[in-house]
Motif scaffolding. Structure first.
Motif, PDB file in Angstrom:
ATOM      1  N   PRO A 193      10.260   1.884 -12.687  1.00  0.00           N
ATOM      2  CA  PRO A 193      10.438   1.277 -11.356  1.00  0.00           C
ATOM      3  C   PRO A 193       9.529   0.072 -11.104  1.00  0.00           C
ATOM      4  CG  PRO A 193      10.338   3.661 -11.186  1.00  0.00           C
ATOM      5  CD  PRO A 193       9.974   3.329 -12.607  1.00  0.00           C
ATOM      6  N   VAL A 194      10.091  -0.884 -10.400  1.00  0.00           N
ATOM      7  CA  VAL A 194       9.384  -2.108 -10.013  1.00  0.00           C
ATOM      8  C   VAL A 194       9.615  -2.295  -8.510  1.00  0.00           C
ATOM      9  CG1 VAL A 194       9.376  -4.640 -10.256  1.00  0.00           C
ATOM     10  CG2 VAL A 194       9.817  -3.204 -12.268  1.00  0.00           C
ATOM     11  N   ILE A 225       4.467   3.469  -7.268  1.00  0.00           N
ATOM     12  CA  ILE A 225       4.870   2.205  -7.897  1.00  0.00           C
ATOM     13  C   ILE A 225       3.635   1.528  -8.508  1.00  0.00           C
ATOM     14  CG2 ILE A 225       5.726  -0.144  -7.430  1.00  0.00           C
ATOM     15  CD1 ILE A 225       7.971   1.881  -7.402  1.00  0.00           C
ATOM     16  N   ARG A 226       3.787   1.092  -9.750  1.00  0.00           N
ATOM     17  CA  ARG A 226       2.661   0.450 -10.451  1.00  0.00           C
ATOM     18  C   ARG A 226       2.996  -0.965 -10.907  1.00  0.00           C
ATOM     19  NH1 ARG A 226       0.711   3.635  -8.048  1.00  0.00           N
ATOM     20  NH2 ARG A 226      -0.668   5.350  -8.584  1.00  0.00           N
ATOM     21  N   GLN A 227       4.228  -1.435 -10.595  1.00  0.00           N
ATOM     22  CA  GLN A 227       4.633  -2.765 -11.026  1.00  0.00           C
ATOM     23  C   GLN A 227       5.196  -3.519  -9.821  1.00  0.00           C
ATOM     24  OE1 GLN A 227       6.077  -2.560 -15.355  1.00  0.00           O
ATOM     25  NE2 GLN A 227       7.442  -1.134 -14.342  1.00  0.00           N
ATOM     26  N   SER A 277      13.195   2.025  -8.124  1.00  0.00           N
ATOM     27  CA  SER A 277      12.602   0.732  -7.768  1.00  0.00           C
ATOM     28  C   SER A 277      12.804   0.470  -6.278  1.00  0.00           C
ATOM     29  CB  SER A 277      13.266  -0.409  -8.558  1.00  0.00           C
ATOM     30  OG  SER A 277      12.996  -0.290  -9.938  1.00  0.00           O
ATOM     31  N   TYR A 278      12.122  -0.539  -5.793  1.00  0.00           N
ATOM     32  CA  TYR A 278      12.254  -0.909  -4.373  1.00  0.00           C
ATOM     33  C   TYR A 278      12.468  -2.414  -4.240  1.00  0.00           C
ATOM     34  CZ  TYR A 278      10.367   3.654  -3.037  1.00  0.00           C
ATOM     35  OH  TYR A 278      10.176   5.007  -2.852  1.00  0.00           O
ATOM     36  N   ILE A 279      13.154  -2.800  -3.168  1.00  0.00           N
ATOM     37  CA  ILE A 279      13.198  -4.212  -2.777  1.00  0.00           C
ATOM     38  C   ILE A 279      12.626  -4.288  -1.355  1.00  0.00           C
ATOM     39  CG2 ILE A 279      14.628  -6.244  -2.310  1.00  0.00           C
ATOM     40  CD1 ILE A 279      16.677  -5.196  -4.301  1.00  0.00           C
ATOM     41  N   THR A 311       0.834  -1.208   0.000  1.00  0.00           N
ATOM     42  CA  THR A 311       0.000   0.000   0.000  1.00  0.00           C
ATOM     43  C   THR A 311       0.868   1.257   0.000  1.00  0.00           C
ATOM     44  OG1 THR A 311      -1.668  -1.221   1.245  1.00  0.00           O
ATOM     45  CG2 THR A 311      -1.891   1.166   1.229  1.00  0.00           C
ATOM     46  N   LEU A 312       1.922   1.217   0.821  1.00  0.00           N
ATOM     47  CA  LEU A 312       2.847   2.361   0.893  1.00  0.00           C
ATOM     48  C   LEU A 312       3.493   2.623  -0.472  1.00  0.00           C
ATOM     49  CD1 LEU A 312       4.659   4.222   2.893  1.00  0.00           C
ATOM     50  CD2 LEU A 312       6.313   2.385   2.667  1.00  0.00           C
ATOM     51  N   LEU A 313       3.980   1.566  -1.112  1.00  0.00           N
ATOM     52  CA  LEU A 313       4.705   1.755  -2.370  1.00  0.00           C
ATOM     53  C   LEU A 313       3.761   2.144  -3.509  1.00  0.00           C
ATOM     54  CD1 LEU A 313       7.424  -1.033  -2.132  1.00  0.00           C
ATOM     55  CD2 LEU A 313       7.546   1.372  -1.474  1.00  0.00           C
TER      56      LEU A 313
END
Ligand SMILES: C[S@@+](CC[C@H](N)C(=O)[O-])C[C@H]1O[C@@H](n2cnc3c(N)ncnc32)[C@H](O)[C@@H]1O
Length: 259
Positions: free
Chosen positions: A144-145, A66-68, A177-179, A59-61
């Protein structure tokens, strides 16, 4: 990917399903799950907290644009699967689920036949090249993913192999992107004998072992990435205001941004 379901040895996907109250598990899984509960009495609570962490971070991302979402080690469908959480926050979000357990792939595909902007691919975390090649059919990797590694990285038992996997994932991610990771940690007061006994149960399961890791070991996997506050804490304390308790076995939560 091999689609034969082995009911003679426990699978971590089905053990987890049992702990979460699901029905997609066999006697062999329930026996292993009950053995583990004797060693880690909070295991069921830890699974629920892990799913809460998933809901909060997706939810945060999505809120951050972020859409992927690439959910590696997605597990058996349960309440609030990643694509459902993502779509609630962002109706144009795309989710790709990845797992190497045949029962997860069968159930995942059945769930998604009902609709939702999501896809399921069979691949192994230890082969990021294959994962991203398949995911590229559904995701734009120039954008971004968010890669989700929730309760999976501890099943890569070799430290050097996990470091290699993390480097290979990172190399394929666009800036922004995020991990997101959640990872088992033994706890300061847990005896070596208890850890060894739990490892013994996991050694007989698919994928064949578990390696709990300390916060410094986990932090090293994120060198060069920007850790979101509160950095590495038990998932139950990640942006909940609850005081972290490192004494007992727990699941450490981490959210990192690719600069
Ligand atoms: C404990 S479940 C976690 C499910 C979900 N990510 C969550 O946190 O609620 C771990 C999942 O990772 C999968 N898994 C384990 N090792 C894997 C690997 N090397 N490659 C792909 N999937 C793997 C298992 O099949 C299982 O579905």
């Amino acid at each position: 990917m091999e689609l034969e379901i082995d009911t003679t040895k426990p699978s971590v996907a089905r053990i987890y399903d049992y702990w979460l109250g699901g029905k997609d598990n066999f006697e062999v899984d329930r026996l292993a799950a009950e053995q583990l509960l004797k060693l880690v009495p909070d295991a069921v609570e830890m699974c629920r907290e892990n799913r809460d962490f998933l809901r909060r971070t997706v939810t945060l991302l999505a809120g951050a644009g972020i859409r992927q979402f690439l959910d590696i080690g997605s597990g058996l469908p349960t309440q609030d699967n990643v694509h459902e959480v993502a779509l609630r926050a962002a109706p144009d979000a795309v989710t790709v689920y990845v797992d190497n357990d045949p029962i997860v792939l069968v159930h995942g595909r059945a769930l998604l036949a009902a609709g939702g902007n999501a896809h399921v691919i069979g691949a192994d975390l230890r082969e990021p090249g294959d994962i991203f090649a398949q995911a590229a059919e559904h995701l734009d990797l120039d954008r971004p993913v968010a890669v989700l590694l929730l309760s999976i990285a501890h099943f890569v038992t070799d430290d050097a192999e996990l470091a290699r996997v993390m480097d290979e994932i990172r190399a394929r991610l666009a800036s922004g992107s995020y991990i997101v990771m959640s990872h088992a940690s033994a706890g300061e007061t847990t005896s070596d004998a208890t850890v060894a006994a739990a490892q013994e149960v996991y050694a007989r399961s698919a994928p064949g072992g578990i390696t709990p890791r300390t916060r410094p070991q986990l932090a090293a996997l994120f060198d060069g990435l920007e850790l979101l506050e509160p950095e590495l804490v038990p998932v139950r304390s990640w942006r909940t205001g609850l005081r972290p308790d490192y004494s007992k076995p727990n699941v450490i939560g981490i959210v990192a941004r690719v600069p």
